[in-house]
Design an enzyme around this catalytic site. Structure first.
Site, PDB file in Angstrom:
ATOM      1  N   ASN A   1      21.467  -9.365  33.910  1.00  0.00           N
ATOM      2  CA  ASN A   1      21.967 -10.192  32.814  1.00  0.00           C
ATOM      3  C   ASN A   1      22.753 -11.368  33.378  1.00  0.00           C
ATOM      4  O   ASN A   1      23.710 -11.175  34.134  1.00  0.00           O
ATOM      5  CB  ASN A   1      22.877  -9.399  31.876  1.00  0.00           C
ATOM      6  CG  ASN A   1      23.430 -10.279  30.762  1.00  0.00           C
ATOM      7  OD1 ASN A   1      22.697 -10.714  29.888  1.00  0.00           O
ATOM      8  ND2 ASN A   1      24.727 -10.571  30.807  1.00  0.00           N
ATOM      9  N   GLU A   2      22.328 -12.567  33.034  1.00  0.00           N
ATOM     10  CA  GLU A   2      23.046 -13.809  33.331  1.00  0.00           C
ATOM     11  C   GLU A   2      23.453 -13.930  34.800  1.00  0.00           C
ATOM     12  O   GLU A   2      24.638 -14.156  35.110  1.00  0.00           O
ATOM     13  CB  GLU A   2      24.261 -13.959  32.405  1.00  0.00           C
ATOM     14  CG  GLU A   2      23.873 -14.123  30.951  1.00  0.00           C
ATOM     15  CD  GLU A   2      25.020 -14.581  30.064  1.00  0.00           C
ATOM     16  OE1 GLU A   2      26.141 -14.772  30.572  1.00  0.00           O
ATOM     17  OE2 GLU A   2      24.782 -14.774  28.850  1.00  0.00           O
TER      18      GLU A   2
ATOM     19  N   ASN B   1      19.631 -16.093  27.019  1.00  0.00           N
ATOM     20  CA  ASN B   1      20.864 -16.015  26.231  1.00  0.00           C
ATOM     21  C   ASN B   1      21.351 -17.442  26.000  1.00  0.00           C
ATOM     22  O   ASN B   1      21.657 -18.145  26.967  1.00  0.00           O
ATOM     23  CB  ASN B   1      21.956 -15.267  26.986  1.00  0.00           C
ATOM     24  CG  ASN B   1      21.590 -13.833  27.317  1.00  0.00           C
ATOM     25  OD1 ASN B   1      20.641 -13.276  26.788  1.00  0.00           O
ATOM     26  ND2 ASN B   1      22.357 -13.216  28.204  1.00  0.00           N
TER      27      ASN B   1
ATOM     28  N   TYR C   1      28.563 -22.674  21.728  1.00  0.00           N
ATOM     29  CA  TYR C   1      29.011 -23.194  23.018  1.00  0.00           C
ATOM     30  C   TYR C   1      28.397 -24.552  23.353  1.00  0.00           C
ATOM     31  O   TYR C   1      28.993 -25.319  24.101  1.00  0.00           O
ATOM     32  CB  TYR C   1      28.677 -22.215  24.145  1.00  0.00           C
ATOM     33  CG  TYR C   1      29.422 -20.907  24.079  1.00  0.00           C
ATOM     34  CD1 TYR C   1      30.801 -20.874  23.897  1.00  0.00           C
ATOM     35  CD2 TYR C   1      28.755 -19.700  24.218  1.00  0.00           C
ATOM     36  CE1 TYR C   1      31.485 -19.669  23.838  1.00  0.00           C
ATOM     37  CE2 TYR C   1      29.432 -18.486  24.169  1.00  0.00           C
ATOM     38  CZ  TYR C   1      30.797 -18.478  23.973  1.00  0.00           C
ATOM     39  OH  TYR C   1      31.475 -17.282  23.922  1.00  0.00           O
TER      40      TYR C   1
ATOM     41  N   TRP D   1      23.644 -11.431  19.146  1.00  0.00           N
ATOM     42  CA  TRP D   1      24.835 -11.001  19.895  1.00  0.00           C
ATOM     43  C   TRP D   1      26.039 -11.141  18.984  1.00  0.00           C
ATOM     44  O   TRP D   1      26.437 -12.243  18.685  1.00  0.00           O
ATOM     45  CB  TRP D   1      25.030 -11.852  21.163  1.00  0.00           C
ATOM     46  CG  TRP D   1      26.094 -11.262  22.034  1.00  0.00           C
ATOM     47  CD1 TRP D   1      27.419 -11.593  22.057  1.00  0.00           C
ATOM     48  CD2 TRP D   1      25.932 -10.210  22.976  1.00  0.00           C
ATOM     49  NE1 TRP D   1      28.087 -10.823  22.961  1.00  0.00           N
ATOM     50  CE2 TRP D   1      27.196  -9.948  23.548  1.00  0.00           C
ATOM     51  CE3 TRP D   1      24.845  -9.441  23.405  1.00  0.00           C
ATOM     52  CZ2 TRP D   1      27.406  -8.976  24.510  1.00  0.00           C
ATOM     53  CZ3 TRP D   1      25.049  -8.488  24.365  1.00  0.00           C
ATOM     54  CH2 TRP D   1      26.315  -8.257  24.902  1.00  0.00           C
TER      55      TRP D   1
ATOM     56  N   LYS E   1      32.058 -11.587  18.208  1.00  0.00           N
ATOM     57  CA  LYS E   1      30.739 -12.073  17.783  1.00  0.00           C
ATOM     58  C   LYS E   1      29.951 -11.025  17.003  1.00  0.00           C
ATOM     59  O   LYS E   1      28.793 -11.260  16.638  1.00  0.00           O
ATOM     60  CB  LYS E   1      29.926 -12.544  18.989  1.00  0.00           C
ATOM     61  CG  LYS E   1      30.467 -13.809  19.652  1.00  0.00           C
ATOM     62  CD  LYS E   1      29.506 -14.323  20.720  1.00  0.00           C
ATOM     63  CE  LYS E   1      30.041 -15.553  21.414  1.00  0.00           C
ATOM     64  NZ  LYS E   1      31.189 -15.258  22.285  1.00  0.00           N
TER      65      LYS E   1
END
Length: 694
Positions: free
Chosen positions: A425-426, A480, A486, A567, A588
């Site tokens: 992830n990320e 994502n 953002y 999310w 969130k």
């Protein structure tokens, strides 16, 4: 110590009725596990002594732990200060528990099984070290047989959630609770069993292609003597009618484990078909000595075919769909990660209520119980390991990541709900070490362990731009991204998806995270001109809804988006966060962390995903109000809705294609205002107070 015999024969069910859905949802609450036929299972929930800190002398039976806390497992280090804030405790803690071994255990084998311990566990029996487990999310098991004494025995466990360079996760936007936060059990078995020592798995591995089913079982002999055993593998349908069977004999040396492979076929199989029809068979493996069953294990079998198609989306049993997904963390207010089965049932009920068809279980392996709930509720599941943000090129790091991926797959490959393995992830492009060889290694391992499922990994926007060599390793590209929260504006979601799908060869994409935060105590109506990053201290509930409305409008019309995962389904602990109205929480979620309040955005998705008729007044918590003239927004999956305010009708309206109804210019009077909406026999209402002008 009392021994509890756990019988798991076929598919028991219980019903829970929600006050909102007004209907019964059948949930099969038991974990698919071993049923007792010579195997006795005892949960060690009570009787633990706990100390937050370190004391090497705690391994000794005679150690005085009278000053320690008495706790119940599941348990975390921080249950008494939840949610933990930025400087929460990361370090060692000790657990001690006495176990009484009756004389008849001498003729049997005894194991201790931990469903998880965060992050590193060292386990001792009567002062002797049984071993270490590195990884906070997987089950692991040790055999106690050779070290047990008659009568009293001391089990001591040192658990440490310190960040370590050789244990993932190294990063992540979530609190890493420490402790024995999932159940611990003692298992007493015959000398010959289906192995309990294969990477924490149940020892039975199922592969399925159409009507053909291959079952491989590890059969383990005790250390005392060689033996001959008969292994029967049987498939039962949902009524517990036998539909296929195999029987083989295996010769085992003392202490040996051998695989027994059965090839079976199910004629005219009833397919596991997601939420529409999550039909399950049961695979039962029986081990016999001298004609008597000495061990037996049940595992779920869902016969289904899943693939992805850039032109059609996610294809389950030949039928295309766009997965309507939510992400989930294993975190609750007040208990952190130490959640019980009832809390997991509640999570699944809420996910079913919103109408989701898929769940991303982020960012680590979740409880076996929840994967079983997903099987029985027809969820399409994304399962992943905690390789989050930071990557290291050391052999020790790679060994731990490989271990955790192997455990994830072996412990969960029989769950038909799981349709993909996520490898990371990320991953940050700022890592000094090259992530490509690590991901290549993991992909090869995943295909070796389970050739039948696809692999993926979630890239953040900086990763998808700057790590194309990582992105191209994905069998399913996943992103994502948070437009309107953002970056850019919420309506820019469409062009972002188009750009990256095209950049990576127009092979389709999954939106693995998107959304925005919301406090149920913060409200605002006018967002004209707002773009980019949301202010950290101001997370009005209405803006989260707007982000989701505009994001989802772009997602839903793009067939190359195989699925999207909001999310997040629930607010969760993230110790470093200082935003919204609660420090230490990522807000969130579509539902609050205590599961008591469904935010407005929850009902936006319910109107779009759940066909059960509903109507809901948004912004109901925005009171008292200061503006006499206001819009009224409603979510409903019905064609037309009528609004009445203080008995005055504002007429009937049709919603847009995403089930949003808006009346502009509604006049409020000083004091209480009753807002009521109706459609057919359904109604919803709330009261807004217009504050007197100062």
């Amino acid at each position: 110590m009392a021994i509890v015999v756990v019988l798991m024969l076929g598919m028991g069910a219980f019903a829970i009725e929600t006050d909102i859905m007004k209907k019964t949802i059948l949930l099969l609450a038991s974990i698919w596990t071993a049923h007792a036929a010579g195997r006795q299972v005892t949960r060690l929930d009570d009787g633990w002594k706990f100390f937050r800190g370190d004391d090497a002398a705690a391994i000794a039976n005679a150690f005085d732990d009278s000053a320690w806390k008495t706790v119940r497992v599941p348990h975390t280090f921080d249950n008494d200060q939840d949610p933990p804030e930025a400087r929460y405790y990361r370090g060692p803690g000790w657990y001690r528990r006495h176990i009484n071994a009756p004389a008849n255990w001498k003729r049997q084998r005894v194991f201790v099984r931990f469903e998880a311990a965060s992050l590193v566990a060292d386990v001792y029996l009567n002062g002797q070290r049984l071993g270490e487990h590195k990884g906070g999310f997987q089950a692991f098991c040790f055999e106690l047989t050779g070290g047990l004494r008659d009568g009293d025995n001391l089990l001591a466990v040192r658990v440490d959630n310190t960040r370590r360079e050789d244990v993932i996760p190294l990063g992540g936007d979530f609190t890493v609770f420490g402790g024995l936060y999932r159940p611990v059990s003692i298992l007493v078995t015959a000398p010959v069993v289906v192995t309990l020592l294969d990477s924490g798995s149940f020892g039975v591995f199922i592969r399925q292609h159409g009507s053909a089913v291959e079952v491989t079982s590890g059969i383990s002999a005790g250390a005392a003597a060689a033996t001959r055993a008969e292994v029967s593998t049987t498939i039962y349908d949902a009524r517990h009618v036998r539909v296929a069977a195999d029987r083989q004999t295996v010769q085992l040396a003392a202490g040996e484990t051998k695989p027994v492979r059965a090839q079976l076929a199910v004629a005219n199989p009833h397919l596991w078909n997601g939420v529409a029809d999550p039909y399950l068979y049961t695979v039962t493996v029986d081990v016999r000595e001298n004609g008597a069953v000495v061990d037996s294990v049940d595992q779920p079998l869902g016969i289904r075919e899943f693939h992805v198609d850039p032109a059609r989306g996610a294809v389950l049993n030949g039928k295309p769909q766009q997965i309507r997904g939510v992400c989930r963390h294993q975190d609750w207010a007040g208990t952190g990660w130490a959640i019980d089965e009832a809390q997991q049932d509640t999570d699944m009920l809420l996910i079913r209520e919103i109408g989701a068809t898929g769940i991303r279980l982020a960012h680590y392996q979740h409880n076996s119980y929840f994967y079983s709930l997903s099987d029985r509720n027809g969820m399409l599941v994304w399962a992943e390991i905690p390789l989050v943000n930071d990557v290291r090129g050391t052999p020790e790091f790679l060994a731990n990541v490989r271990q955790q991926l192997t455990e994830l797959i072996r412990q969960n490959m029989n769950h038909p709900s799981i349709v993909m393995w996520s490898l990371y992830n990320e991953i940050s492009p700022r890592n000094a070490d090259n992530a490509v060889p690590v991901v290549e290694n993991l992909k090869a391992l995943a295909k070796q362990e389970d050739p039948d499922r696809l692999t993926t990994g979630a890239l953040a926007i900086d990763g998808i731009e700057n790590l194309p060599a990582v992105g191209r390793l994905n069998e399913i590209l996943a992103l994502n991204v948070y437009p309107g929260w953002y970056i850019e504006t919420a309506k820019d979601m469409g062009k972002i998806l188009d750009r990256w799908n095209e950049f990576y060869g127009s092979k389709g994409i999954i939106l693995s995270e998107y959304g925005g935060g919301a406090s149920i105590n913060q409200h605002q109506q006018d967002f004209a001109g707002r773009t980019g990053r949301a202010p950290s201290a101001w997370h009005p509930e209405e803006y989260q809804s707007l982000v989701h409305e505009e994001n989802y409008a772009e997602i839903a019309v793009r067939p190359f988006v195989y699925g999207s995962f909001v999310w997040n389904m629930f607010d969760f602990a993230s110790a470093g966060r200082r935003e919204g109205d609660t420090p230490g929480v990522n807000d969130k979620g579509l539902v609050t962390r205590d599961r008591k309040v469904k935010k407005d955005a929850f009902y936006f998705y319910k109107a779009n995903w759940n066909p059960q008729p509903m109507v809901y007044v948004a912004s109901r918590r925005d009171t008292p109000r200061t503006e006499a003239v206001t819009p009224v927004k409603v979510y409903s999956n019905l064609q037309r809705v009528t609004l009445t305010v203080n008995g005055k009708s504002y007429g009937e309206k049709s919603g847009n294609e995403f089930h949003v109804f808006v009346w502009d210019g509604v006049q409020l009077q000083p004091g209480q205002n009753r807002i009521e909406v109706r459609s057919g026999g359904l109604r919803d209402e709330c009261v807004w107070v217009l504050a007197a002008k100062q």
